[in-house]
Design an enzyme around this catalytic site. Sequence first.
Site, PDB file in Angstrom:
ATOM      1  N   GLU A 261       0.809  -1.227   0.000  1.00 58.85           N
ATOM      2  CA  GLU A 261       0.000   0.000   0.000  1.00 58.85           C
ATOM      3  C   GLU A 261       0.837   1.270   0.000  1.00 58.85           C
ATOM      4  O   GLU A 261       0.736   2.106   0.899  1.00 58.85           O
ATOM      5  CB  GLU A 261      -0.960   0.006   1.197  1.00 58.85           C
ATOM      6  CG  GLU A 261      -1.966  -1.127   1.168  1.00 58.85           C
ATOM      7  CD  GLU A 261      -3.059  -0.977   2.221  1.00 58.85           C
ATOM      8  OE1 GLU A 261      -2.931  -0.137   3.112  1.00 58.85           O
ATOM      9  OE2 GLU A 261      -4.046  -1.734   2.137  1.00 58.85           O
TER      10      GLU A 261
ATOM     11  N   GLU B  83      -5.301  -8.614   0.612  1.00 59.10           N
ATOM     12  CA  GLU B  83      -6.052  -8.298   1.834  1.00 59.10           C
ATOM     13  C   GLU B  83      -7.512  -8.059   1.498  1.00 59.10           C
ATOM     14  O   GLU B  83      -7.826  -7.463   0.467  1.00 59.10           O
ATOM     15  CB  GLU B  83      -5.533  -7.008   2.509  1.00 59.10           C
ATOM     16  CG  GLU B  83      -4.245  -7.162   3.262  1.00 59.10           C
ATOM     17  CD  GLU B  83      -3.764  -5.862   3.903  1.00 59.10           C
ATOM     18  OE1 GLU B  83      -4.601  -5.036   4.308  1.00 59.10           O
ATOM     19  OE2 GLU B  83      -2.541  -5.686   3.982  1.00 59.10           O
TER      20      GLU B  83
HETATM   21  C1  BGP Z   1      -4.536  -2.027   5.356  1.00 64.72           C
HETATM   22  C2  BGP Z   1      -3.177  -2.374   5.895  1.00 64.72           C
HETATM   23  C3  BGP Z   1      -3.200  -3.367   6.999  1.00 64.72           C
HETATM   24  C4  BGP Z   1      -4.382  -3.277   7.929  1.00 64.72           C
HETATM   25  C5  BGP Z   1      -5.687  -3.036   7.199  1.00 64.72           C
HETATM   26  C6  BGP Z   1      -6.844  -2.716   8.087  1.00 64.72           C
HETATM   27  O1  BGP Z   1      -4.518  -0.721   4.875  1.00 64.72           O
HETATM   28  O2  BGP Z   1      -2.341  -2.876   4.884  1.00 64.72           O
HETATM   29  O3  BGP Z   1      -1.959  -3.311   7.637  1.00 64.72           O
HETATM   30  O4  BGP Z   1      -4.153  -2.459   8.995  1.00 64.72           O
HETATM   31  O5  BGP Z   1      -5.574  -2.002   6.260  1.00 64.72           O
HETATM   32  O6  BGP Z   1      -6.838  -1.377   8.435  1.00 64.72           O
HETATM   33  P1  BGP Z   1      -7.225  -0.846   9.851  1.00 64.72           P
HETATM   34  O7  BGP Z   1      -6.349  -1.569  10.804  1.00 64.72           O
HETATM   35  O8  BGP Z   1      -6.934   0.621   9.789  1.00 64.72           O
HETATM   36  O9  BGP Z   1      -8.659  -1.125  10.029  1.00 64.72           O
END
Ligand code: BGP
Length: 478
Positions: free
Chosen positions: A170, A378
């Site tokens: 990201e 993800e």
């Molecule tokens: C993505 C990241 C992750 C994770 C996920 C969920 O952007 O790659 O590392 O954190 O989001 O986000 P959050 O924890 O802010 O809900």
Amino acid sequence: MFHKQLKDFPKDFLWGSASAAYQVEGAWQEDGKGASVWDDFVRIPGKTFKGTNGDVAVDHYHRFKEDVALMKEQGLKTYRFSVAWTRIFPEGRGEVNQAGLDFYLALIDELLAAGIEPMVTLYHWDLPKALQEAYGGWESRQIIEDFTNYAATLFEAFRGKVKYWVSLNEQNVFTSLGYLLAAHPPGVTDPKRMYEVNHIANLANASVINTFHEMEIPGKIGPSFAYTPNYPINSDPKNILAAENAEDLMAHYWMDVYLWGEYPIAAMNFLKEQGIAPTIEPGDMELLRSAKPDFLGINYYQTATNAANPLDGVGAGKMNTTGEKGSSEETGTPGMFKKVENPFVDRTNWDWEIDPQGLRVALRRITSRYRIPVMITENGLGEYDKLTDDHQIHDQYRIDYLSSHVHAIKEAISDGAEVLGYCTWSFTDLLSWLNGYQKRYGFVYIDQDENQDGSLTRYKKDSFYWYQEVIKTNGQNS
Ligand code: BGP
């Protein structure tokens, strides 16, 4: 398009789950690990929810065998995790810290013995503090050499064992949150610096991909992009244009560079007009064009719906990091677009829009524009979970979320998209960078509350068994 019958998932489809070093490992000062920019950032008051940090996280560093045993029980085909650069090079460069490398070798061997394909992310945001201090981290072109050297060290060390590699996680998020919104380290609000940093990150990404191919590492590599497909709020042409602007500036601005080595024309002209375009040196575009990822990783959580936004319109706004539904503010880029609520979808308690069909849209757009295989690196639902007295977690809402997204992937495959695998976020509960421990994503609950108290005991949620069945039937029962 309505299909009479959907295609099956490919036989070797990689059903997986993901994590990141800082969010799970803990052991922040053990076995020679150096400090990262996150180790400092979380200590600045007000930056994270209730001041939570990853000092202990969910103690995966000490409990990885137990965690891998749970993955094996579930039947995971792949586990995506990131390497902490500071375990390998405590100062970001120089001598290798063998103990750090040994930890990941032990994890990889444990996964392979369990029949699970390791998928390694080289960079999931925990930049060595020493490099930030020495030359401003991503602000200097020196990082290209240091990141490439770190990556090459891992390629060689894990050669033949790791076949799937993610270069940068990201990039659009860590550059924007780090240099535009001051929500990630180094906590800067300066669009010009953000676009400079982003260009340097593009060069580093290209250099690492080329190195991987030059070293003839068996396997595949690609970046993971946080893709939020853009819709217009309605068919008013000015809102259609706003959605086009958003897609150009928020999506093509990264994906076109990864896959074509070109910046999108309208977005680049906008940045030039604003005086915030990056400095492009001779040879840069040649390097960007020469790097060919083997797949595009996408992290998909939601779509964004857009409306026109005048030059004196809305800019950055507050994010919801508390779990108080409706507390996020309107955001936009003046002169281009603003994000508005989509009246057709539901939202989570953190105001993330739930839109499974958006994943099908994402896969189709990528397939048409780039004709590249996609790895979904993800996708998941962050919600409050409740542990019952008899240690159960009835997370039907998570099953509904994941199940509808699996269905959307199946539809996209039937439309013609090539999808290599699906990693949910996340396997165990873990630290959410800004939202602490109350926003949970895992199949496995971890006894760790938002005040960082708890036994760290693992409990399987209902969704654990649901995904086990999905994997067993290769997506037939989802
Ligand atoms: C993505 C990241 C992750 C994770 C996920 C969920 O952007 O790659 O590392 O954190 O989001 O986000 P959050 O924890 O802010 O809900």
